[in-house]
Design a protein around this motif. Structure first.
Motif, mmCIF file in Angstrom:
data_model
loop_
_atom_site.group_PDB
_atom_site.id
_atom_site.type_symbol
_atom_site.label_atom_id
_atom_site.label_comp_id
_atom_site.label_asym_id
_atom_site.label_seq_id
_atom_site.Cartn_x
_atom_site.Cartn_y
_atom_site.Cartn_z
ATOM 1 N N GLN A 202 0.862 -1.177 0.000
ATOM 2 C CA GLN A 202 0.000 0.000 0.000
ATOM 3 C C GLN A 202 0.907 1.239 0.000
ATOM 4 O OE1 GLN A 202 -3.516 -0.063 2.589
ATOM 5 N NE2 GLN A 202 -2.998 -2.165 3.143
ATOM 6 N N TRP A 203 1.145 1.768 -1.203
ATOM 7 C CA TRP A 203 2.039 2.910 -1.348
ATOM 8 C C TRP A 203 1.342 4.192 -0.923
ATOM 9 C CZ3 TRP A 203 6.926 1.844 -2.071
ATOM 10 C CH2 TRP A 203 7.284 0.655 -2.741
ATOM 11 N N GLY A 204 2.051 5.037 -0.182
ATOM 12 C CA GLY A 204 1.513 6.338 0.180
ATOM 13 C C GLY A 204 1.087 6.461 1.620
ATOM 14 N N THR A 205 1.490 5.495 2.442
ATOM 15 C CA THR A 205 1.269 5.649 3.878
ATOM 16 C C THR A 205 1.966 6.897 4.393
ATOM 17 O OG1 THR A 205 1.012 3.281 4.218
ATOM 18 C CG2 THR A 205 1.709 4.561 6.117
ATOM 19 N N GLU A 206 3.093 7.241 3.782
ATOM 20 C CA GLU A 206 3.836 8.454 4.131
ATOM 21 C C GLU A 206 4.427 9.038 2.860
ATOM 22 O OE1 GLU A 206 6.322 11.139 6.689
ATOM 23 O OE2 GLU A 206 4.258 10.560 6.315
ATOM 24 N N LEU A 207 4.265 10.360 2.679
ATOM 25 C CA LEU A 207 4.894 11.104 1.592
ATOM 26 C C LEU A 207 5.868 12.096 2.211
ATOM 27 C CD1 LEU A 207 1.721 11.924 -0.569
ATOM 28 C CD2 LEU A 207 3.319 10.016 -0.873
ATOM 29 N N MET A 208 7.107 12.051 1.779
ATOM 30 C CA MET A 208 8.131 12.922 2.358
ATOM 31 C C MET A 208 8.878 13.638 1.245
ATOM 32 S SD MET A 208 11.532 11.993 4.574
ATOM 33 C CE MET A 208 12.421 11.555 3.070
ATOM 34 N N ARG A 209 8.835 14.961 1.230
ATOM 35 C CA ARG A 209 9.603 15.748 0.270
ATOM 36 C C ARG A 209 10.999 15.977 0.814
ATOM 37 N NH1 ARG A 209 6.215 20.652 -2.329
ATOM 38 N NH2 ARG A 209 8.298 20.905 -3.198
ATOM 39 N N ASP A 210 12.000 15.709 -0.020
ATOM 40 C CA ASP A 210 13.382 15.905 0.406
ATOM 41 C C ASP A 210 14.231 16.090 -0.845
ATOM 42 O OD1 ASP A 210 15.355 15.964 2.575
ATOM 43 O OD2 ASP A 210 16.139 14.137 1.673
ATOM 44 N N GLY A 211 14.899 17.228 -0.950
ATOM 45 C CA GLY A 211 15.697 17.497 -2.142
ATOM 46 C C GLY A 211 14.822 17.614 -3.369
ATOM 47 N N ALA A 212 15.182 16.899 -4.422
ATOM 48 C CA ALA A 212 14.461 16.967 -5.694
ATOM 49 C C ALA A 212 13.368 15.914 -5.797
ATOM 50 C CB ALA A 212 15.448 16.797 -6.858
ATOM 51 N N TRP A 213 13.082 15.210 -4.688
ATOM 52 C CA TRP A 213 12.197 14.046 -4.754
ATOM 53 C C TRP A 213 11.058 14.122 -3.741
ATOM 54 C CZ3 TRP A 213 13.364 10.749 -8.660
ATOM 55 C CH2 TRP A 213 14.663 10.759 -9.157
ATOM 56 N N THR A 214 9.970 13.478 -4.100
ATOM 57 C CA THR A 214 8.956 13.080 -3.130
ATOM 58 C C THR A 214 9.137 11.585 -2.886
ATOM 59 O OG1 THR A 214 7.356 14.743 -3.867
ATOM 60 C CG2 THR A 214 6.501 12.858 -2.623
ATOM 61 N N PHE A 215 9.440 11.210 -1.654
ATOM 62 C CA PHE A 215 9.612 9.808 -1.304
ATOM 63 C C PHE A 215 8.262 9.248 -0.852
ATOM 64 C CE2 PHE A 215 13.859 11.521 -1.119
ATOM 65 C CZ PHE A 215 14.615 10.517 -1.719
ATOM 66 N N VAL A 216 7.919 8.091 -1.410
ATOM 67 C CA VAL A 216 6.617 7.465 -1.191
ATOM 68 C C VAL A 216 6.842 6.175 -0.411
ATOM 69 C CG1 VAL A 216 4.521 6.581 -2.287
ATOM 70 C CG2 VAL A 216 5.840 8.407 -3.408
ATOM 71 N N TYR A 217 6.508 6.192 0.866
ATOM 72 C CA TYR A 217 6.686 5.003 1.691
ATOM 73 C C TYR A 217 5.424 4.151 1.640
ATOM 74 C CZ TYR A 217 10.924 7.104 3.542
ATOM 75 O OH TYR A 217 12.185 7.651 3.663
ATOM 76 N N GLY A 218 5.625 2.842 1.617
ATOM 77 C CA GLY A 218 4.501 1.916 1.551
ATOM 78 C C GLY A 218 4.610 0.833 2.599
ATOM 79 N N VAL A 219 3.491 0.145 2.812
ATOM 80 C CA VAL A 219 3.398 -0.931 3.799
ATOM 81 C C VAL A 219 2.961 -2.208 3.095
ATOM 82 C CG1 VAL A 219 2.218 -1.761 5.861
ATOM 83 C CG2 VAL A 219 2.869 0.638 5.693
ATOM 84 N N GLU A 220 3.713 -3.271 3.334
ATOM 85 C CA GLU A 220 3.372 -4.597 2.820
ATOM 86 C C GLU A 220 2.909 -5.471 3.974
ATOM 87 O OE1 GLU A 220 5.547 -8.748 1.513
ATOM 88 O OE2 GLU A 220 6.738 -6.916 1.749
ATOM 89 N N GLY A 221 1.814 -6.202 3.758
ATOM 90 C CA GLY A 221 1.410 -7.214 4.724
ATOM 91 C C GLY A 221 0.153 -6.856 5.473
ATOM 92 N N ASP A 222 -0.740 -7.835 5.625
ATOM 93 C CA ASP A 222 -1.937 -7.673 6.435
ATOM 94 C C ASP A 222 -1.971 -8.695 7.566
ATOM 95 O OD1 ASP A 222 -2.376 -9.971 5.016
ATOM 96 O OD2 ASP A 222 -4.196 -9.279 4.008
ATOM 97 N N GLY A 223 -0.824 -9.357 7.821
ATOM 98 C CA GLY A 223 -0.715 -10.334 8.895
ATOM 99 C C GLY A 223 -0.102 -9.730 10.134
#
Length: 367
Positions: A202-223
């Motif tokens: 599930q991409w987009g749990t956290e969006l972090m702007r840093d430098g020239a990028w937006t970093f898109v953190y995701g979470v794997e797993g429903d267990g």
């Protein structure tokens, strides 16, 4: 309930208030020297939820981002609407949506107006269909992930959900993810764009702007264990294509994404602070302890995991979850984080809707 007057007021206030981030790098590792409940900010949301005519009574989600005009907008998921009774209970007929937003002051600490399409007393979800009631869901709906201003637009990750036959309150399942593009002044949804959903991340749990990028953190797993993943997009191009973090670098193939850390929550914060990156999260289950991890780059490795705060609300029939970080409202040398509270029984929320309002914690930082 679009608050044009509140937005105009915040625009004027922007010129007189500048918020500084935590201290710059000194060569010494970042330390968390203390954590305390931010009772003033928690109380601000309690009072807003009780205010006649405010609309928003309580919700989970609790993401924040600064708008181009200056004020902070807060993004919520399942939202109960008032009026709230004097004892903090809600009538069974209270309106309910699957997502909403609230416009706050420039410093982010004082909510001003609820943002939900529809006439007063009949709000609709900001994105996607509106349910008839909390216990009568649609065939699908959207819960907000994180949001950010990108390319002059408010971009919000949307996790599409479907009902399941599981026991409440966990009778839902994520199906895919989209990116909503909203006008940052009217909050009208302009488009929904498909983003990667394959591989169970599930991409987009956290969006972090840093430098020239937006970093898109995701979470794997429903267990019992959830894992951290990372993608990135150039600033202004959050609608894609993305690059995905592998064991050795970056790839355009989401199947190449690797696990960077285990035992993270369904929501967490990653904050750049003085050349380091601080990850704050609950564990993968419904625990009550917030942990902090440190890294020298957005991709880790994340180390530490020390307990920094224990949420006192968790107990029989009640749980805490979903950490989010709020650097845009934090003072120098501090980081404000939030978490959500909820009850296993819907009736408990109607009896005391404060059980569903966010709580805030102030972390003290030092080097």
């Amino acid at each position: 309930m679009i608050a044009r007057r509140a937005l105009a007021l915040c625009t004027v206030l922007t010129a007189s208030l500048a918020l500084a981030g935590p201290a710059a790098a000194t060569g010494r590792p970042l330390r968390i020297t203390g954590a305390r409940a931010d009772t003033a900010l928690t109380r601000s949301w309690q009072e807003f939820g009780r205010r006649p005519g405010a609309g928003w009574a309580a919700a989970d989600g609790t993401y924040s981002t600064r708008l181009p005009s200056g004020p902070v907008v807060w993004l919520f998921n399942d939202t109960f609407f008032g009026p709230v009774r004097a004892d903090d209970s809600l009538p069974g007929s209270a309106a309910f949506t699957h997502n909403s937003a609230v416009l706050s002051t420039v410093d982010g600490r004082h909510p001003l107006a609820t943002i939900a399409p529809g006439p007063a007393g009949h709000p609709r979800s900001l994105v996607g269909p509106t349910p008839q009631s909390p216990d009568r869901p649609n065939d699908h709906w959207y819960w907000n992930g994180d949001g950010t201003v990108d390319g002059g637009k408010l971009r919000v990750i949307e996790f599409e959900q479907e009902p399941t036959d599981g026991p409440p309150p966990f009778n839902f399942a994520w199906t895919r993810t989209k990116l909503a593009t909203l006008d940052p002044f009217t909050f009208r949804v302009e488009k929904l764009t498909e983003v990667p959903s394959a591989g169970g991340v599930q991409w987009g749990t956290e969006l972090m702007r840093d430098g020239a990028w937006t970093f898109v953190y995701g979470v794997e797993g429903d267990g019992p264990t959830k894992y951290l993943h990372l993608a990135r997009a150039p600033l202004g191009r959050l609608d894609g294509p993305w690059q995905f973090r592998t064991a050795t670098g970056w790839t355009g193939d989401p199947a190449g994404s690797v696990r960077l850390l285990g035992d993270v929550g369904s929501s967490f914060g990653v904050t750049p602070i003085g050349g380091e990156y601080l990850l704050t999260t609950f564990g993968s289950g419904l625990g009550n302890t917030i942990h902090a991890y440190h890294a020298a780059s957005p991709a880790g490795p994340f180390t530490g995991g020390e307990t920094v705060y224990t949420a006192p609300e968790a107990g029989p029939g009640r749980y805490t979850y979903n950490v989010a970080a709020h650097p845009e409202i934090s003072r120098p040398g501090h980081l404000v984080v939030s978490y959500n509270t909820n009850s296993e029984r819907l009736a408990d929320l109607y009896a005391d809707i404060d059980h569903n309002r966010p709580r805030f914690v102030d972390l003290q930082l030092s080097r």
